[in-house]
Design a protein around this motif. Structure first.
Motif, PDB file in Angstrom:
ATOM      1  N   ILE A 141      41.691  60.711 -31.861  1.00 15.18           N
ATOM      2  CA  ILE A 141      41.522  61.195 -33.236  1.00 15.18           C
ATOM      3  C   ILE A 141      41.266  62.701 -33.235  1.00 15.18           C
ATOM      4  O   ILE A 141      41.897  63.466 -33.984  1.00 15.18           O
ATOM      5  CB  ILE A 141      40.361  60.442 -33.939  1.00 15.18           C
ATOM      6  CG1 ILE A 141      40.775  59.009 -34.230  1.00 15.18           C
ATOM      7  CG2 ILE A 141      39.955  61.163 -35.227  1.00 15.18           C
ATOM      8  CD1 ILE A 141      39.640  58.113 -34.718  1.00 15.18           C
ATOM      9  N   MET A 188      48.818  55.065 -30.923  1.00 15.79           N
ATOM     10  CA  MET A 188      48.098  56.306 -31.214  1.00 15.79           C
ATOM     11  C   MET A 188      48.326  57.318 -30.092  1.00 15.79           C
ATOM     12  O   MET A 188      48.460  58.515 -30.342  1.00 15.79           O
ATOM     13  CB  MET A 188      46.610  55.960 -31.336  1.00 15.79           C
ATOM     14  CG  MET A 188      45.739  57.075 -31.809  1.00 15.79           C
ATOM     15  SD  MET A 188      45.604  57.094 -33.591  1.00 15.79           S
ATOM     16  CE  MET A 188      44.684  58.612 -33.802  1.00 15.79           C
ATOM     17  N   MET A 218      51.745  58.672 -30.601  1.00 18.57           N
ATOM     18  CA  MET A 218      51.721  59.585 -31.742  1.00 18.57           C
ATOM     19  C   MET A 218      51.117  60.931 -31.343  1.00 18.57           C
ATOM     20  O   MET A 218      51.608  61.993 -31.731  1.00 18.57           O
ATOM     21  CB  MET A 218      50.877  58.944 -32.837  1.00 18.57           C
ATOM     22  CG  MET A 218      51.300  59.238 -34.229  1.00 18.57           C
ATOM     23  SD  MET A 218      50.398  58.140 -35.342  1.00 18.57           S
ATOM     24  CE  MET A 218      48.861  58.981 -35.443  1.00 18.57           C
ATOM     25  N   LEU A 264      41.027  48.327 -38.209  1.00 19.63           N
ATOM     26  CA  LEU A 264      41.791  49.561 -38.039  1.00 19.63           C
ATOM     27  C   LEU A 264      43.138  49.473 -38.760  1.00 19.63           C
ATOM     28  O   LEU A 264      43.565  50.421 -39.412  1.00 19.63           O
ATOM     29  CB  LEU A 264      42.005  49.855 -36.555  1.00 19.63           C
ATOM     30  CG  LEU A 264      40.744  50.272 -35.790  1.00 19.63           C
ATOM     31  CD1 LEU A 264      41.007  50.296 -34.296  1.00 19.63           C
ATOM     32  CD2 LEU A 264      40.250  51.632 -36.263  1.00 19.63           C
ATOM     33  N   SER A 306      52.988  64.501 -31.407  1.00 18.13           N
ATOM     34  CA  SER A 306      52.507  65.606 -32.232  1.00 18.13           C
ATOM     35  C   SER A 306      52.225  66.845 -31.390  1.00 18.13           C
ATOM     36  O   SER A 306      51.953  67.916 -31.918  1.00 18.13           O
ATOM     37  CB  SER A 306      51.258  65.187 -33.015  1.00 18.13           C
ATOM     38  OG  SER A 306      50.146  65.113 -32.156  1.00 18.13           O
ATOM     39  N   THR A 318      44.534  64.713 -32.016  1.00 19.48           N
ATOM     40  CA  THR A 318      45.633  64.776 -32.989  1.00 19.48           C
ATOM     41  C   THR A 318      45.229  65.637 -34.188  1.00 19.48           C
ATOM     42  O   THR A 318      46.039  66.386 -34.718  1.00 19.48           O
ATOM     43  CB  THR A 318      46.041  63.366 -33.485  1.00 19.48           C
ATOM     44  OG1 THR A 318      44.866  62.653 -33.852  1.00 19.48           O
ATOM     45  CG2 THR A 318      46.760  62.598 -32.416  1.00 19.48           C
ATOM     46  N   THR A 319      43.959  65.564 -34.581  1.00 22.05           N
ATOM     47  CA  THR A 319      43.502  66.385 -35.702  1.00 22.05           C
ATOM     48  C   THR A 319      43.519  67.868 -35.318  1.00 22.05           C
ATOM     49  O   THR A 319      43.880  68.727 -36.136  1.00 22.05           O
ATOM     50  CB  THR A 319      42.100  65.953 -36.171  1.00 22.05           C
ATOM     51  OG1 THR A 319      42.131  64.554 -36.447  1.00 22.05           O
ATOM     52  CG2 THR A 319      41.681  66.692 -37.422  1.00 22.05           C
ATOM     53  N   SER A 365      46.898  69.124 -35.784  1.00 21.71           N
ATOM     54  CA  SER A 365      47.162  69.289 -37.225  1.00 21.71           C
ATOM     55  C   SER A 365      46.587  70.597 -37.743  1.00 21.71           C
ATOM     56  O   SER A 365      47.106  71.192 -38.674  1.00 21.71           O
ATOM     57  CB  SER A 365      46.550  68.144 -38.029  1.00 21.71           C
ATOM     58  OG  SER A 365      47.140  66.926 -37.687  1.00 21.71           O
ATOM     59  N   LYS A 406      43.823  47.815 -41.340  1.00 16.19           N
ATOM     60  CA  LYS A 406      43.549  47.951 -42.777  1.00 16.19           C
ATOM     61  C   LYS A 406      43.453  49.412 -43.193  1.00 16.19           C
ATOM     62  O   LYS A 406      43.806  49.777 -44.312  1.00 16.19           O
ATOM     63  CB  LYS A 406      42.217  47.236 -43.103  1.00 16.19           C
ATOM     64  CG  LYS A 406      42.357  46.151 -44.146  1.00 16.19           C
ATOM     65  CD  LYS A 406      41.069  45.388 -44.311  1.00 16.19           C
ATOM     66  CE  LYS A 406      40.318  45.787 -45.565  1.00 16.19           C
ATOM     67  NZ  LYS A 406      39.017  45.068 -45.640  1.00 16.19           N
ATOM     68  N   GLY A 407      42.946  50.239 -42.285  1.00 14.79           N
ATOM     69  CA  GLY A 407      42.808  51.669 -42.556  1.00 14.79           C
ATOM     70  C   GLY A 407      44.025  52.486 -42.168  1.00 14.79           C
ATOM     71  O   GLY A 407      43.948  53.705 -42.073  1.00 14.79           O
ATOM     72  N   GLY A 408      45.153  51.813 -41.915  1.00  8.88           N
ATOM     73  CA  GLY A 408      46.389  52.526 -41.596  1.00  8.88           C
ATOM     74  C   GLY A 408      46.388  53.156 -40.215  1.00  8.88           C
ATOM     75  O   GLY A 408      47.170  54.059 -39.921  1.00  8.88           O
ATOM     76  N   MET A 409      45.489  52.681 -39.365  1.00 12.63           N
ATOM     77  CA  MET A 409      45.338  53.275 -38.045  1.00 12.63           C
ATOM     78  C   MET A 409      46.179  52.527 -37.018  1.00 12.63           C
ATOM     79  O   MET A 409      46.107  51.318 -36.928  1.00 12.63           O
ATOM     80  CB  MET A 409      43.866  53.179 -37.661  1.00 12.63           C
ATOM     81  CG  MET A 409      43.536  54.015 -36.493  1.00 12.63           C
ATOM     82  SD  MET A 409      43.105  55.643 -37.031  1.00 12.63           S
ATOM     83  CE  MET A 409      41.470  55.669 -36.372  1.00 12.63           C
ATOM     84  N   PRO A 410      46.971  53.243 -36.228  1.00 13.59           N
ATOM     85  CA  PRO A 410      47.794  52.585 -35.214  1.00 13.59           C
ATOM     86  C   PRO A 410      46.954  52.000 -34.074  1.00 13.59           C
ATOM     87  O   PRO A 410      45.784  52.362 -33.929  1.00 13.59           O
ATOM     88  CB  PRO A 410      48.666  53.720 -34.667  1.00 13.59           C
ATOM     89  CG  PRO A 410      48.381  54.919 -35.481  1.00 13.59           C
ATOM     90  CD  PRO A 410      47.117  54.697 -36.241  1.00 13.59           C
TER      91      PRO A 410
END
Lengths: 86, 140
Positions: free
Chosen positions: B25, B85, B88, B74, B92, B28-29, B32, B76-80
């Motif tokens: 997390i 991940m 991803m 996870l 990125s 990747t952030t 970004s 449910k929260g759109g988390m791979p």
């Protein structure tokens, strides 16, 4: 200086409602590349961290949050208008 | 490493879901936000880079959730998933480093590693990267 939301026409809307951290920021970072420089991206999110997180992202990348609104729904929806600056 | 940009260098040393998600997390952030990001997987963290082990990673007892419960929450929260991940993160632009001493320890060969690994490095290369003044190094 924040602008009035009603007067802004976004070029693209990103619906990140239901997504948890870090998805709203990651998706916003991708989506901002899909609008032209100067155009507005609308982001909808329900993650309670989306405001501080997108504000930090805006500071780091230079893309500008020109308007923000909290909608009184359950769960709360946070709405951002972000201008691509470069 | 390129000049000028600030960098985040994360040591991912735990082989549990709650040990590895924060590393992914944050990395990747960071990308970004326009930083360079690196994850150095070592000891338990190397499970995620090992073909036979990546899918078997569970949450720690400390988290108090089963693997299934965590995966449901996870999703449910759109988390791979962890494996997705990692892919991803790689796509990125996060650089993925594997730890050579850990490979020795577990008898792993280069062929046992997933194909996202950029390089196999050891303590010296890591410390050289970490000592750069524009690099923030953290241990998870």
């Amino acid at each position: 200086m924040k602008m009035k939301m009603e007067s802004i026409k976004p070029a693209l809307t990103l619906d990140a409602r239901g997504d948890m951290c870090p998805m709203p920021v990651m998706k916003t970072n991708k989506a901002i590349q899909q609008v032209e420089v100067g155009q507005i991206l609308e982001v909808l999110a329900t993650d309670p961290a989306s405001k501080p997180d997108l504000e930090a992202w805006s500071k780091m990348t230079g893309h500008k949050i020109i308007a923000f609104q909290e909608e009184d729904t359950s769960p709360k929806v946070y709405k951002f208008y972000i201008q691509r600056t470069k | 490493m390129s000049e000028g940009k600030s960098r985040l260098l994360i040591v991912a040393s735990r082989g549990t879901a709650d040990g590895l998600y924060p590393a992914l997390i944050l990395a990747t952030t960071a990308v970004s936000q326009g930083k360079e990001a690196y994850i150095y997987f070592t000891f338990g963290g190397m499970k995620l880079l090992t073909k036979q082990m990546a899918e078997t990673i569970k949450p720690s007892v400390d988290l108090g959730l089963s693997k299934e419960e965590l995966e449901q929450l996870l999703a449910k929260g759109g988390m791979p998933s962890l494996v997705d991940m990692l892919k991803m993160a790689k796509e990125s632009g996060v650089k993925i480093y594997a730890c050579s001493p850990t490979m020795n320890l577990f008898g792993l060969k280069q062929d046992d590693l997933v194909d996202v690994v950029d390089e196999v490095i050891g303590a010296s290369a890591f410390l050289q990267m970490a000592s750069d003044p524009k690099t923030l190094a953290i241990f998870i």
